[in-house]
Design an enzyme around this catalytic site. Structure first.
Site, PDB file in Angstrom:
ATOM      1  CE  LYS A  24      89.791 133.834  91.611  1.00 25.00           C
ATOM      2  NZ  LYS A  24      91.090 133.213  91.384  1.00 25.00           N
ATOM      3  NE  ARG A  94      94.221 136.468  94.135  1.00 19.16           N
ATOM      4  CZ  ARG A  94      94.317 135.966  95.364  1.00 19.16           C
ATOM      5  NH1 ARG A  94      93.939 134.741  95.608  1.00 19.16           N
ATOM      6  NH2 ARG A  94      94.789 136.682  96.345  1.00 19.16           N
ATOM      7  NE  ARG A 338      86.290 129.469  94.791  1.00 22.41           N
ATOM      8  CZ  ARG A 338      87.507 129.120  94.428  1.00 22.41           C
ATOM      9  NH1 ARG A 338      87.945 129.430  93.251  1.00 22.41           N
ATOM     10  NH2 ARG A 338      88.283 128.460  95.237  1.00 22.41           N
ATOM     11  CG  HIS A 456      79.706  94.498  74.309  1.00 23.65           C
ATOM     12  ND1 HIS A 456      80.230  93.838  75.395  1.00 23.65           N
ATOM     13  CD2 HIS A 456      78.490  93.965  74.091  1.00 23.65           C
ATOM     14  CE1 HIS A 456      79.372  92.916  75.795  1.00 23.65           C
ATOM     15  NE2 HIS A 456      78.307  92.975  75.016  1.00 23.65           N
ATOM     16  NE  ARG A 562      71.783  99.306  72.461  1.00 18.79           N
ATOM     17  CZ  ARG A 562      72.051 100.371  73.237  1.00 18.79           C
ATOM     18  NH1 ARG A 562      71.786 100.343  74.523  1.00 18.79           N
ATOM     19  NH2 ARG A 562      72.588 101.464  72.712  1.00 18.79           N
ATOM     20  NE  ARG A 618      68.038  98.158  68.663  1.00 20.87           N
ATOM     21  CZ  ARG A 618      69.276  98.593  68.900  1.00 20.87           C
ATOM     22  NH1 ARG A 618      69.593  99.835  68.629  1.00 20.87           N
ATOM     23  NH2 ARG A 618      70.174  97.792  69.413  1.00 20.87           N
ATOM     24  CB  SER A 765      63.702 106.236  69.045  1.00 17.06           C
ATOM     25  OG  SER A 765      64.628 106.306  70.095  1.00 17.06           O
ATOM     26  CB  THR A 768      72.463 110.399  68.992  1.00 14.80           C
ATOM     27  OG1 THR A 768      72.139 109.936  70.305  1.00 14.80           O
ATOM     28  CG2 THR A 768      71.394 111.349  68.506  1.00 14.80           C
ATOM     29  CG  ASN A 769      74.876 105.391  70.778  1.00 11.39           C
ATOM     30  OD1 ASN A 769      75.065 106.432  71.367  1.00 11.39           O
ATOM     31  ND2 ASN A 769      74.327 104.334  71.344  1.00 11.39           N
ATOM     32  CB  CYS A 832      67.076 105.387  72.498  1.00  9.82           C
ATOM     33  SG  CYS A 832      67.309 104.824  70.812  1.00  9.82           S
ATOM     34  CE1 TYR A 852      62.094 107.937  74.215  1.00  9.75           C
ATOM     35  CE2 TYR A 852      60.043 108.719  73.248  1.00  9.75           C
ATOM     36  CZ  TYR A 852      61.125 107.851  73.241  1.00  9.75           C
ATOM     37  OH  TYR A 852      61.246 106.914  72.264  1.00  9.75           O
TER      38      TYR A 852
END
Ligand code: PEP
Ligand code: MG
Length: 876
Positions: A24, A94, A338, A456, A562, A618, A765, A768-769, A832, A852
């Site tokens: 702003k 503001r 804005r 899950h 999976r 996998r 691959s 990252t979980n 993945c 990817y």
């Protein structure tokens, strides 16, 4: 004392100073530079906000001095004085962060009024009512916003005065009523705060600025920041602007307008205004505003000027503008501009139109659509009018977007049964397991009490594109009594609830949903994104139907199939269980023989659906607890099938119990114990590829991915089995087939030893979980229970299972990329984990040089756009 500058007059800033002045503030300065009539003022910088918090929530003397200097300048510019004078300067205050955060803090108007200045204003405007109305509004806003006194208490006083007078609306109160209210408001203030209302305008101002700074860390702002990826360290600016009045008679007015229609994108000024009113009246809906076109009749001169400036602003910012303006006695002022918030449909239309109009490039257009917004185009949404009226009964994690409405059922069987009867159903479970899959498919939406963003329920729902609210600890359920309790109310089986998978809100009523239509602009826009992007987008898909869906959404291959998910269906689960609980190789072989044809058939379906695009499959990675039977009747049936006694099977199941299943006998560890599983899966993968290549003329090169690897020897052990089996199958078929073997990098040790691992792995691959779970050391399924405490205490700002932790987990990813490439320069690299569908994580993957990202089908368009944006911002 430092010499650092914290306060900037509008004449000193420009649009490029957004980080320092907030959006702003930067825009007010830019408008001033463009010669647009803006009530002048100054901005206290975002750095001052950070300093305020660092200094234990206090404004330093230095900043106060700079504010005073700016006031002196403002007095010169306006010819008015702040404080007691015949021509008092009144101010609005503001907030304004780097990006707009709607509703974070209310505005304070008319600051500077006190018992003396109010009289001066009355005299100057020749309007006592106006002066006292402004004064009572100011006391009310200041008390609410700065001091936290509830608005309601003031409203009650107004209602009482109206009642005594026998009138209904505020405008029927005269100057004497308003004088009376001012006295009553001040008495209320003393009662609540213990001190009199501050009459000194400078004290009012410093307290108001402090309140804006404080509001940066109010709970609402923290939640908003987390949802919108806004770091806490940005801070907010404060804009102090001289007041102009739209309520000075019939040649005054105020309004808001957009340069294009923010709902449809139509290229036509859209907005409304009110004659003789202050901004508040428009927002509060006390009076019905007129369409902006009416201004043409009321004041053709102001209308023309307004339209000219609106066009000038849009051309300048090259984006749809959302503007606030006020007309004070025939003179037009712009109070702010804005880039306008817009619906996904409008965003696409505006981006495409502006390229066609020649005002922006395709690259610029790509940056004008929020990747997350695209999701709303693909999922049902709530009817806007109905959702406005509804109140949530609970809030869980926004696990899979979209809106759903249906009758609640507490078991997959009931959900399926009622779905088949034509009912719309919502499956409510403590948490879901593979056994629930048919109920999940039948459901419009899924609600779970436990589990996080990678539980899950969340992963499977996202894969299916079904709305899901997970980890909703605010509700309790009793499956036996078929009862859901939330917010003090009970809901029985068959009662309606509605779920918002994009916010996590749960509603205890039926709310109508609508399915948005995808317009031609979507196709055009996404084609541009594909032409620009470098980082490719694959999908996580486990079934032929998911694969087909993903192709439709533009996926260029499968990054993760999976295989355990293929066994979720009711007719398959017994064979999987038989394999898991088998105590002899012979028993296991018998079970695997049953599974082989099923797997092969699925792979054929998937290869065909992917139309020759690459497919990474996998190996089995079931956390055992998700698959073991727990119900007595299931155990009995399985024992019968296996020809063993119920007791024997129960003992085996008990022996398989794991204290920490996520770190248990999963992934490649299963193959190390039972090589025959890898043999079966390799056979299915290779045979299916040979068949499909032959039938369809494709050239599929199956990518076999080994999960949960921590050690090179472990990978080599499994790879040797794969290679031996695959070569045998190929030889036997007398066909030719290439295949590759790679691994997931999802255990920190694998990332640390990636140079070693790359000797065997042809691709990585990033899972990252698990990598997040194991790096942080907290469980994917349980973190949701305590992460909120971390947000509240500002330890973490976001859920690391949703948005990649670039500092820690990201460091491991970068390290593994470097080490892997050192050993094998052409190693193929992807991700993945669920982060593959998160825009900021996609940007990280682009910058890290991955080939990817892979995400659930419904997130594919989002990832394609995020990838293109990353390329525009940071070309590689
Ligand atoms: C991962 O761990 O990131 C992954 C993709 O595998 P899963 O979620 O199946 O453990
Ligand atoms: Mg994993």
């Amino acid at each position: 004392m430092t010499n650092k500058k914290y306060v900037y007059l509008f004449t000193e800033g420009n649009a490029k100073m957004r980080n320092l002045l907030g959006g702003k503030g930067a825009n007010l300065a830019e408008m001033t530079n463009l010669g647009i009539p803006v009530p002048q003022g100054f901005t206290v910088s975002t750095e001052a906000c950070i300093k305020y918090h660092d200094d234990g929530k206090s404004i330093s003397k230095d900043i106060i001095l700079q504010i005073n200097d700016a006031l002196t300048e403002l007095e010169k510019i306006t010819g008015k004085s702040f404080g007691i004078s015949d021509n008092p300067l009144l101010l609005s205050v503001r907030s304004g962060a780097r990006v707009s955060m709607p509703g974070m803090m209310d505005t304070i108007l008319n600051l500077g009024l006190n018992d003396i200045t109010v009289e001066k204003i009355a005299k100057l405007t020749n309007n006592i009512r106006f002066a006292y109305d402004s004064y009572r509004r100011f006391i009310q806003m200041f008390s609410d916003v700065v001091m936290g006194i509830e608005k309601r208490k003031f409203e009650d006083l107004i209602d009482r005065v109206k009642e005594e007078k026998g009138v209904k609306i505020d405008t029927e109160l005269d100057e004497n009523d308003l004088r009376k209210l001012v006295i009553q408001f001040k008495e209320l203030y003393i009662k609540e705060i213990g001190n009199p209302f501050p009459e000194d305008p400078r004290q009012q101002l410093i307290e108001a600025v402090s309140a804006v700074f404080r509001s940066w860390n109010n709970p609402r702002a923290i939640v908003y920041r987390r949802l919108n990826d806004i770091p806490g360290e940005w801070g907010t600016g404060v804009n102090v602007q001289s007041m102009v009045f739209g309520n000075m008679g019939n040649t005054s007015g105020t309004g808001v307008a957009f340069t294009r229609n923010p709902a449809t994108g139509e290229n036509k000024i859209f907005g409304e205004y009110l004659i003789n009113a202050q901004g508040e009246d428009v927002v509060a809906g006390i009076r019905t505003p007129q369409p902006i076109t009416k201004l043409k009749e009321d004041s053709p001169k102001c209308y023309d000027e307004f339209i000219n400036i609106a066009h000038k602003l849009e051309n300048h910012y090259k984006d749809i503008q959302d503007m606030e303006f006020t007309i004070e006695q025939g003179k037009l002022y712009f109070l702010q501009t804005r880039n306008g918030k817009r619906t996904a449909q409008a965003a696409l239309k505006i981006a495409v139109d502006m390229v066609n109009e020649g005002s922006i490039t395709k690259e610029e257009a790509i940056l004008k659509v929020e990747p997350r917004q695209l999701e709303t185009l693909l999922h049902p949404a709530f009817d806007l009018d109905e959702i406005k009226r509804a109140a949530a009964i609970a809030k869980g994690l926004p696990a899979s977007p979209g809106a759903a409405c249906g009758k609640i059922y507490f078991t997959a069987e009931e959900a399926k049964k009622h779905h088949e009867k034509g009912e719309k159903v919502i499956l409510v479970r403590l948490e879901t397991s593979p056994e629930d899959i048919e109920g999940m498919i039948a459901a419009e939406g899924i609600l779970t009490v436990r589990g996080g963003m990678t539980s899950h329920a969340a992963v499977v729902a996202r894969g299916m594109g079904t709305c899901c609210v997970a980890g909703c600890g605010k509700i309790s359920i009793n499956e036996e009594k078929k009862l859901l309790k939330a917010d003090g109310k009970s809901y029985n089986e068959g009662d309606y609830v509605s779920l918002d998978g994009s916010t996590g809100n749960v509603y205890g009523e039926a709310i109508k949903t609508t399915v948005p239509t995808i317009s031609g602009n979507f196709e055009i826009f996404m084609k541009w994104a594909d032409q620009i992007k470098k980082l490719q987008v694959r999908t996580n898909a486990d079934t032929p139907s998911e694969a087909k869906e993903a192709i439709k959404f533009g996926a260029k291959g499968i990054g993760l199939c999976r295989t355990e998910h293929m066994f979720f269906e009711a007719d398959r689960i017994p064979a999987v269980r038989e394999m898991i609980v088998a105590s002899t190789a012979e028993q296991r072989k018998k079970a695997l023989d049953k599974l082989l044809p099923m797997q092969k058939k699925d792979f054929i379906g998937i290869y065909e659906a992917m139309e020759g695009n690459p497919v990474t499959i996998r190996f089995l990675d079931p956390p055992l607890h998700e698959f073991l039977p727990s119900e007595e009747e299931d155990i009995r049936a399985l024992a019968k099938e296996m020809g063993i006694s119920f007791e024997e099977l129960k003992t085996t199941i008990a022996s398989l119990h794991e204290f920490n299943p996520m770190m248990g006998h999963r992934g490649c560890r299963l193959t190390v114990s039972y090589p025959e599983i890898a043999e079966m899966q390799t056979t299915a993968i290779i045979e299916a590829a040979i068949e499909v290549n032959k039938k369809k003329g494709f050239n599929i090169v199956p990518e076999i991915m080994i999960p949960l690897v921590a050690e090179i020897k472990e990978l080599k052990f499994v790879k040797d089995i794969v290679v031996k089996t695959a070569n045998q199958v190929i030889e036997k078929s007398e066909e030719k087939l290439k295949y590759s073997v790679g691994t997931m990098i999802e255990i920190p040790r694998a990332a640390l030893t990636a140079d070693e691992i790359a000797k065997e792995a042809e691709f990585f691959s990033f899972g990252t979980n698990d990598l997040t779970q194991m790096t942080f050391g907290f469980s994917r399924d349980d973190a949701g229970k305590f992460l909120n405490d971390y947000y509240e205490n500002k330890i973490y700002e976001f859920d690391p299972f949703e948005k990649l932790d670039q500092v820690g987990v990201g460091k491991l990813v970068k390290m593994a990329v470097e080490l892997g490439r050192k050993t094998r320069p052409d190693i193929h690299l992807g991700i993945c984990g669920e982060h593959g569908g998160d825009p900021s994580s996609v940007e990280f993957c682009h910058a890290t040089g991955l080939d990817y990202v892979s995400c659930s089908p419904f997130r594919v368009p989002l990832a394609r756009l995020a990838s293109a944006q990353a390329q525009v911002k940071n070309p590689r």
